[in-house]
Design an enzyme around this catalytic site. Structure first.
Site, PDB file in Angstrom:
ATOM      1  N   THR A  87     -12.922 -11.531   8.727  1.00  0.00           N
ATOM      2  CA  THR A  87     -12.886 -10.162   8.231  1.00  0.00           C
ATOM      3  C   THR A  87     -13.569  -9.252   9.239  1.00  0.00           C
ATOM      4  OG1 THR A  87     -13.557  -8.635   6.469  1.00  0.00           O
ATOM      5  CG2 THR A  87     -14.994 -10.514   6.864  1.00  0.00           C
ATOM      6  N   GLY A  88     -12.970  -8.109   9.452  1.00  0.00           N
ATOM      7  CA  GLY A  88     -13.573  -7.138  10.354  1.00  0.00           C
ATOM      8  C   GLY A  88     -14.433  -6.128   9.619  1.00  0.00           C
ATOM      9  N   ILE A  93       0.831  -1.195   0.000  1.00  0.00           N
ATOM     10  CA  ILE A  93       0.000   0.000   0.000  1.00  0.00           C
ATOM     11  C   ILE A  93       0.872   1.254   0.000  1.00  0.00           C
ATOM     12  CG2 ILE A  93      -1.772   1.307   1.234  1.00  0.00           C
ATOM     13  CD1 ILE A  93      -2.748  -1.303  -0.106  1.00  0.00           C
ATOM     14  N   ARG A 125      -3.941 -19.177   8.166  1.00  0.00           N
ATOM     15  CA  ARG A 125      -3.105 -18.325   7.312  1.00  0.00           C
ATOM     16  C   ARG A 125      -1.675 -18.836   7.201  1.00  0.00           C
ATOM     17  NH1 ARG A 125      -4.766 -11.935   7.828  1.00  0.00           N
ATOM     18  NH2 ARG A 125      -7.013 -12.237   8.062  1.00  0.00           N
ATOM     19  N   THR A 146      -2.564 -12.066   0.647  1.00  0.00           N
ATOM     20  CA  THR A 146      -1.793 -10.882   1.020  1.00  0.00           C
ATOM     21  C   THR A 146      -0.450 -11.294   1.604  1.00  0.00           C
ATOM     22  OG1 THR A 146      -2.597 -10.741   3.301  1.00  0.00           O
ATOM     23  CG2 THR A 146      -3.955  -9.706   1.599  1.00  0.00           C
ATOM     24  N   CYS A 197      -9.747  -2.293   2.998  1.00  0.00           N
ATOM     25  CA  CYS A 197     -10.124  -2.291   1.584  1.00  0.00           C
ATOM     26  C   CYS A 197     -11.533  -2.852   1.409  1.00  0.00           C
ATOM     27  CB  CYS A 197      -9.117  -3.095   0.764  1.00  0.00           C
ATOM     28  SG  CYS A 197      -8.887  -4.801   1.309  1.00  0.00           S
ATOM     29  N   THR A 198     -11.876  -3.888   2.171  1.00  0.00           N
ATOM     30  CA  THR A 198     -13.198  -4.504   2.049  1.00  0.00           C
ATOM     31  C   THR A 198     -14.287  -3.584   2.589  1.00  0.00           C
ATOM     32  OG1 THR A 198     -12.217  -6.716   2.216  1.00  0.00           O
ATOM     33  CG2 THR A 198     -14.576  -6.546   2.630  1.00  0.00           C
ATOM     34  N   ASN A 242      -8.155  -4.446  -4.246  1.00  0.00           N
ATOM     35  CA  ASN A 242      -7.901  -4.256  -2.830  1.00  0.00           C
ATOM     36  C   ASN A 242      -6.571  -3.555  -2.547  1.00  0.00           C
ATOM     37  OD1 ASN A 242      -7.582  -7.326  -3.686  1.00  0.00           O
ATOM     38  ND2 ASN A 242      -5.887  -6.871  -2.290  1.00  0.00           N
TER      39      ASN A 242
END
Length: 479
Positions: free
Chosen positions: A345-346, A140, A332, A317, A287-288, A451
């Site tokens: 996911t938050g 990023i 992961r 990622t 991003c989400t 993303n």
């Protein structure tokens, strides 16, 4: 058949000539008056002839008919006769609204009226560039750097802060900025001044500062003042941790990850105007979150939303492992390029921060898949009233063209669209019309998003807003 082909080719060459003549006009407006010329929210600054023509052709997907340069050129020429101040002017919107206007005005008269807020006594003065510092220089960070260099007129990237590396550290970091396996070559020139620890990109001198502790840096020692620091590391996410960045020379801190506690989570286009002028620490969420909140707001505004669920099919990622290895998270640790990996996911819980007035329960889950960029969110909603698929698609198409969310929401009807088609998209999310499902009060939206780059564009929009260099757009989008 030959005659038809010849006519098509002649038409193409004529449009090519017009597009070529647009380039110096667009460049002069941007360089001398700080006016960014757009076409349906897509910038035409520094674009090639073919890119300008393709952007015009894109309107066919949305509006049902291709927009020709023969239609937009008169509006561009009209702009050159006006005393314009810093602004963004959308030729696509000018052409579309002019067609609907029945007062018999000339193009020149209509254009002058439509952009009156940016002319004469109404125009705002060009502001001095705001210093920006990047803390961290990963995926990023480097994309944000590219965007900051591109927008050097209003934001000026002065420094990046990284942990000390080995031999030729600065050369290797410059190389990563210059070439990207997903996003391609940097548009411009990059040189390295190792002796002074600087990267020079398109004439922008960027100081590379080595530090493992944010409290150890005095930015005023590098001539940096009143700067906005963008933390790309995600190491600190609450107010206490992020406050460590508020050192001499730093005025505000922007986090490129979901903030915790009382740190405001900002989704540009949705709640950026709620940022308090004296707020020094804020987050751009994830991003989400940026992908789902704008279309969720659009649907809630029109239909009401009672409850929803978002399933994100997310590219892998850097947090995951290339091959199976230890990881603090259970799944992961498994090989990212070889597996689909269920994870958390938050984004769903972050909706409440960005849309506090939304009285609906939103749940979410995520699956990481073996692609390096571009994800898709499947947003399943129970609406407040019944509707039809055609109505929803017409509404979202219009939102993407004319609403205040047009920079966040894009729209595609391409029947063969796949994830790689959206690499480099500057929108927070792209509504895919094809798989959209609506039955009664239930709607399922398929939302593509880059993303990496699309999110980075949202970060820059927030930074432009808090720095005061986010210039108004004309004609003003419908509210």
């Amino acid at each position: 058949m030959t005659a038809v082909n010849d006519d098509s080719f002649t038409n193409w060459k004529n449009r090519e000539e017009i597009a070529e003549s647009m380039i110096p006009i667009i460049g002069k407006l941007h360089r001398e008056q700080d006016v960014t010329v757009l076409l349906h929210s897509r910038s035409l600054v520094n674009k090639s002839v073919v890119s300008i023509l393709k952007t015009h052709r894109f309107a066919r997907q949305i509006a049902g008919a291709e927009l020709s340069v023969t239609e937009t050129m008169p509006f561009l020429q009209a702009l050159t006769t006006l005393d314009l101040g810093p602004s963004q002017i959308d030729l696509g919107m000018l052409a579309a609204t002019y067609k609907k206007d029945d007062r018999g005005l000339s193009v020149e008269e209509f254009t002058a009226e439509a952009v009156a807020g940016a002319t004469g006594d109404n125009k705002i003065e060009r502001r001095e560039p705001r210093d920006v510092v990047l803390y961290g220089f990963g995926r990023i960070g480097r994309l944000v750097a590219r965007l900051l260099i591109e927008k050097a007129g209003g934001l000026r990237l002065r420094a990046i802060v990284v942990r000390g590396g080995g031999d030729q550290d600065i050369v290797k970091r410059a190389s990563l900025l210059r070439r990207d396996s997903i996003h391609g070559q940097f548009q411009g020139t990059i040189t390295v001044d190792e002796a002074n620890s600087k990267i020079i990109a398109n004439g922008n001198e960027i100081k590379v500062i080595y530090s493992n502790d944010p409290t150890s840096v005095d930015y005023t020692a590098y001539g940096i003042n009143n700067a906005i620091l963008i933390d790309n590391t995600g190491k600190w996410r609450d107010r206490e941790g992020l406050s460590k960045h508020l050192r001499p020379g730093i005025d505000k801190v922007v986090l490129t990850a979901p903030g915790k506690g009382d740190v405001p989570n900002v989704v540009h286009g949705v709640n950026h105007d709620m940022i308090k002028p004296d707020e020094q620490i804020l987050s751009c969420a994830s991003c989400t979150t940026n992908a789902i909140v704008p279309p969720l707001k659009a649907m809630a505004d029109e239909y009401g939303v009672l409850r929803g669920h978002v399933e994100t099919i997310h590219s892998f990622t850097n947090d995951q492992n290339l091959l199976d290895n230890y990881h603090s998270s259970d799944r992961r640790g498994r090989s990212a390029p070889l597996n689909m990996v269920i994870t958390e996911t938050g984004a769903a819980s972050a909706v409440a921060k960005a849309l506090p007035d939304l009285d609906a329960t939103i749940t979410g889950s995520s699956i990481r898949v073996p692609v390096p960029d571009v994800s898709i969110a499947i947003l399943s909603l129970q609406l407040g009233r019944e509707t039809t698929r055609a109505e929803v698609l017409d509404y979202l198409r219009d939102v993407s063209l004319t609403s205040p969310l047009k920079r966040q929401i894009d729209f595609t009807t391409a029947p063969d669209a796949v994830s790689s088609d959206f690499i480099g998209s500057r929108h927070a999310s792209i509504v895919d019309a094809g798989p959209t499902k609506v039955e009664g009060d239930n709607a399922i939206l398929y939302l593509w998003y880059d993303n990496e780059f699309g999110y980075s564009c949202q970060v820059i929009r927030v930074v432009q807003h808090v720095s005061g260099v986010e210039y108004p757009t004309y004609p003003a989008p419908a509210v």
